[in-house]
Design an enzyme around this catalytic site. Sequence first.
Site, PDB file in Angstrom:
ATOM      1  N   ASN A 176      47.913  36.606  45.724  1.00  0.00           N
ATOM      2  CA  ASN A 176      47.279  37.080  46.962  1.00  0.00           C
ATOM      3  C   ASN A 176      48.305  37.807  47.825  1.00  0.00           C
ATOM      4  O   ASN A 176      49.441  37.351  47.976  1.00  0.00           O
ATOM      5  CB  ASN A 176      46.580  35.950  47.738  1.00  0.00           C
ATOM      6  CG  ASN A 176      47.479  34.789  48.089  1.00  0.00           C
ATOM      7  OD1 ASN A 176      48.330  34.380  47.315  1.00  0.00           O
ATOM      8  ND2 ASN A 176      47.283  34.241  49.281  1.00  0.00           N
ATOM      9  N   GLU A 214      48.653  39.388  51.536  1.00  0.00           N
ATOM     10  CA  GLU A 214      48.020  39.440  52.863  1.00  0.00           C
ATOM     11  C   GLU A 214      48.512  40.636  53.674  1.00  0.00           C
ATOM     12  O   GLU A 214      49.438  41.353  53.265  1.00  0.00           O
ATOM     13  CB  GLU A 214      48.292  38.122  53.599  1.00  0.00           C
ATOM     14  CG  GLU A 214      47.691  36.950  52.834  1.00  0.00           C
ATOM     15  CD  GLU A 214      47.776  35.624  53.552  1.00  0.00           C
ATOM     16  OE1 GLU A 214      48.588  35.468  54.487  1.00  0.00           O
ATOM     17  OE2 GLU A 214      47.017  34.719  53.156  1.00  0.00           O
ATOM     18  N   GLU A 226      42.908  36.818  42.258  1.00  0.00           N
ATOM     19  CA  GLU A 226      42.100  37.069  41.053  1.00  0.00           C
ATOM     20  C   GLU A 226      41.620  38.505  40.991  1.00  0.00           C
ATOM     21  O   GLU A 226      41.536  39.102  39.923  1.00  0.00           O
ATOM     22  CB  GLU A 226      40.932  36.085  40.938  1.00  0.00           C
ATOM     23  CG  GLU A 226      40.012  35.984  42.134  1.00  0.00           C
ATOM     24  CD  GLU A 226      40.486  34.964  43.148  1.00  0.00           C
ATOM     25  OE1 GLU A 226      41.587  35.152  43.695  1.00  0.00           O
ATOM     26  OE2 GLU A 226      39.731  34.009  43.437  1.00  0.00           O
ATOM     27  N   CYS A 243      36.530  33.342  46.292  1.00  0.00           N
ATOM     28  CA  CYS A 243      35.746  33.693  47.487  1.00  0.00           C
ATOM     29  C   CYS A 243      34.554  34.559  47.088  1.00  0.00           C
ATOM     30  O   CYS A 243      34.454  35.031  45.952  1.00  0.00           O
ATOM     31  CB  CYS A 243      36.624  34.412  48.510  1.00  0.00           C
ATOM     32  SG  CYS A 243      36.940  36.152  48.119  1.00  0.00           S
TER      33      CYS A 243
HETATM   34  N1  THU Z   1      42.583  33.759  48.412  1.00  0.00           N
HETATM   35  C1  THU Z   1      42.731  34.168  47.116  1.00  0.00           C
HETATM   36  O1  THU Z   1      43.714  34.816  46.756  1.00  0.00           O
HETATM   37  N2  THU Z   1      41.729  33.856  46.245  1.00  0.00           N
HETATM   38  C2  THU Z   1      40.630  33.122  46.561  1.00  0.00           C
HETATM   39  O2  THU Z   1      39.719  33.001  45.768  1.00  0.00           O
HETATM   40  C3  THU Z   1      40.570  32.459  47.863  1.00  0.00           C
HETATM   41  C4  THU Z   1      41.433  33.044  48.913  1.00  0.00           C
HETATM   42  C5  THU Z   1      43.664  34.059  49.356  1.00  0.00           C
HETATM   43  C6  THU Z   1      43.322  35.083  50.393  1.00  0.00           C
HETATM   44  C7  THU Z   1      44.270  34.719  51.502  1.00  0.00           C
HETATM   45  O3  THU Z   1      45.518  35.345  51.264  1.00  0.00           O
HETATM   46  C8  THU Z   1      44.461  33.218  51.357  1.00  0.00           C
HETATM   47  O4  THU Z   1      44.006  32.887  50.056  1.00  0.00           O
HETATM   48  C9  THU Z   1      43.707  32.395  52.379  1.00  0.00           C
HETATM   49  O5  THU Z   1      42.388  32.772  52.432  1.00  0.00           O
END
Ligand code: THU
Length: 133
Positions: A42, A44, A55, A88
């Site tokens: 992830n 940000e 993912e 998500c």
């Molecule tokens: N996040 C993911 O990378 N994958 C998911 O399926 C859930 C959320 C990340 C996004 C963000 O950087 C952090 O988790 C908190 O939401």
Amino acid sequence: MNREELISEAFKAMRNAYAPYSKYHVGACVLTKDGRTFYGANIENASFGATSCAERNAVFAAYSNGVRKEDIEALAIVSSGKRIAAPCGICRQVLSELLEPETPIYLSNGTDECDTCIRELLPMQFGIEDVLA
Ligand code: THU
């Protein structure tokens, strides 16, 4: 590569998470049927909506290298949280187009594990057939 090894590769990808805001680290790894691996973490952003999930990054990396859904053996998604990170809503939508409905998706947080697939995670998805019909 077996299931445990793929999960372990996803934990390696998790080390590359850039998550200064949430401090929640996620890693993912796509395994292709011919044994290649594509990684995602992830990433940000100060403009929170520009954040990209692990993912999605892994599957986009695979597609960017010419992989298509029929080439994908499995996807592992791992997180640093107390609970397993289930994808998500946006990721479910993306995965529903870019994975076969029953391609195995392995979820783990190092303690708990869950094996699923996008057919289970997103029933009745809106997809390419709806737009092109
Ligand atoms: N996040 C993911 O990378 N994958 C998911 O399926 C859930 C959320 C990340 C996004 C963000 O950087 C952090 O988790 C908190 O939401």
